[in-house]
Design a protein around this motif. Structure first.
Motif, short mmCIF file in Angstrom:
data_model
loop_
_atom_site.label_atom_id
_atom_site.label_comp_id
_atom_site.label_asym_id
_atom_site.label_seq_id
_atom_site.Cartn_x
_atom_site.Cartn_y
_atom_site.Cartn_z
N ALA A 107 40.95 50.95 46.79
CA ALA A 107 39.62 50.83 47.21
C ALA A 107 38.68 52.14 47.05
O ALA A 107 37.78 51.85 46.73
CB ALA A 107 39.87 50.76 48.95
N ASN A 108 39.41 53.21 47.14
CA ASN A 108 38.43 54.55 46.49
C ASN A 108 37.81 54.51 45.22
O ASN A 108 36.86 54.97 45.09
CB ASN A 108 39.24 55.77 47.01
N LEU A 109 38.84 53.83 44.42
CA LEU A 109 38.44 53.78 43.34
C LEU A 109 37.27 52.88 42.73
O LEU A 109 36.83 52.93 41.51
CB LEU A 109 39.65 53.48 42.12
N ARG A 115 36.25 52.87 36.62
CA ARG A 115 37.77 52.42 37.22
C ARG A 115 37.32 50.87 38.05
O ARG A 115 38.52 50.40 38.51
CB ARG A 115 38.60 53.34 37.98
N THR A 116 36.27 50.63 38.10
CA THR A 116 35.95 49.82 39.39
C THR A 116 36.62 48.29 39.01
O THR A 116 37.19 47.68 39.95
CB THR A 116 34.36 49.44 39.25
N GLU A 117 36.44 47.98 37.66
CA GLU A 117 36.92 46.44 37.39
C GLU A 117 38.49 46.39 37.59
O GLU A 117 39.06 45.44 38.18
CB GLU A 117 36.69 46.12 35.90
N VAL A 122 43.55 44.82 40.94
CA VAL A 122 44.56 45.08 41.70
C VAL A 122 44.53 44.89 43.15
O VAL A 122 45.39 44.20 43.73
CB VAL A 122 44.89 46.76 41.44
N LEU A 123 43.26 45.19 43.77
CA LEU A 123 43.15 44.89 45.22
C LEU A 123 43.46 43.20 45.37
O LEU A 123 43.79 42.84 46.57
CB LEU A 123 41.89 45.48 45.74
N ASP A 124 42.74 42.74 44.21
CA ASP A 124 42.62 41.15 44.70
C ASP A 124 44.04 40.46 44.49
O ASP A 124 44.46 39.65 45.44
CB ASP A 124 41.75 40.53 43.71
#
Length: 230
Positions: A107-109, A115-117, A122-124
């Motif tokens: 989340a911090n990334l 690194r957003t995409e 990964v989060l999803d």
């Protein structure tokens, strides 16, 4: 369903991909398919460094002797009444969504444009998602689900879209054939389980709760005060 069998349904997908748990994913799948437990399975489960401590927290907080008790396992992966007796000092609950959104670094990334995409993907995939079955083709299932989206300051659920998830692996299906309209849980492109109406409500509730916690933290780091106006 036993607690160990339920654990395998949710833990196998990231283990197969090499993200967590023991090196021998085949053994984990075999335990799930045969519904076996015992010391051998417990040794495998303890190698999930994210899940096992949270299962232990739930068991201790609720006076449950076994962290692999079925209700404890359900509490961690899906959510149920046990969680409300096991809050931590960060305001979170020992639910997988707390692990993904608030403890893992992804989340911090999101705040790093380079690194957003990848972080969002990964989060999803790492969170336990819910989807409505469109079609079951034996080895794969077409589902409609809502992906995570990021607007530069806040995570939310996007519009429903269709995706294809894996239902079986190496000829092993842990879940019986699904019918259109049924709701299922998803983890790293894998269909984990059917969801009852109560389970669907619980998974949505605890996921939204921890999404709110991480958004509060992200707003602070992005220099945004208060909820964002859509």
């Amino acid at each position: 369903m036993s607690g160990p069998a339920l654990f395998v349904r949710y833990a196998f997908a990231p283990n197969r991909l090499g993200y967590c748990g023991p090196a021998d994913a085949g053994s984990l799948l075999e335990y799930g398919a045969l519904g076996r437990s015992g010391k051998g399975f417990r040794k495998l489960a303890k190698q999930f460094e994210g899940a096992w401590p949270q299962l232990s927290v739930i068991a201790a907080a609720t006076g449950t002797a076994d962290p692999l008790d079925q209700e404890v396992v359900e509490a961690y992966w899906v959510g149920n009444r046990l969680l409300d007796r096991a809050a931590n000092d960060q305001g979170g609950l020992p639910h997988h969504s707390f692990q993904v959104f608030c403890l893992y670094p992804w989340a911090n990334l999101l705040l790093d444009e380079r690194r957003t995409e990848h972080a969002l993907q990964v989060l999803d995939q790492c969170r336990i998602r819910w989807g409505r079955v469109i079609a079951d083709t034996t080895d794969h299932v077409v589902v409609e689900s809502r992906p995570l989206v990021w607007d530069g300051g806040e995570l939310s659920l996007g519009l429903p879209c269709q995706e294809t998830a894996i239902r079986g692996f190496d000829g092993v299906n842990l879940i019986e054939r699904l019918n259109p309209g049924e709701w299922v849980s998803l983890h790293w492109g894998w269909v984990c389980d059917r969801l009852t109406p109560d389970q669907l409500v619980a998974l949505r509730h605890y996921s939204a709760y921890h999404l709110g916690l991480v958004n509060q933290r992200l707003r602070g780091r992005a220099g945004i005060s208060g909820p964002r106006i859509q």
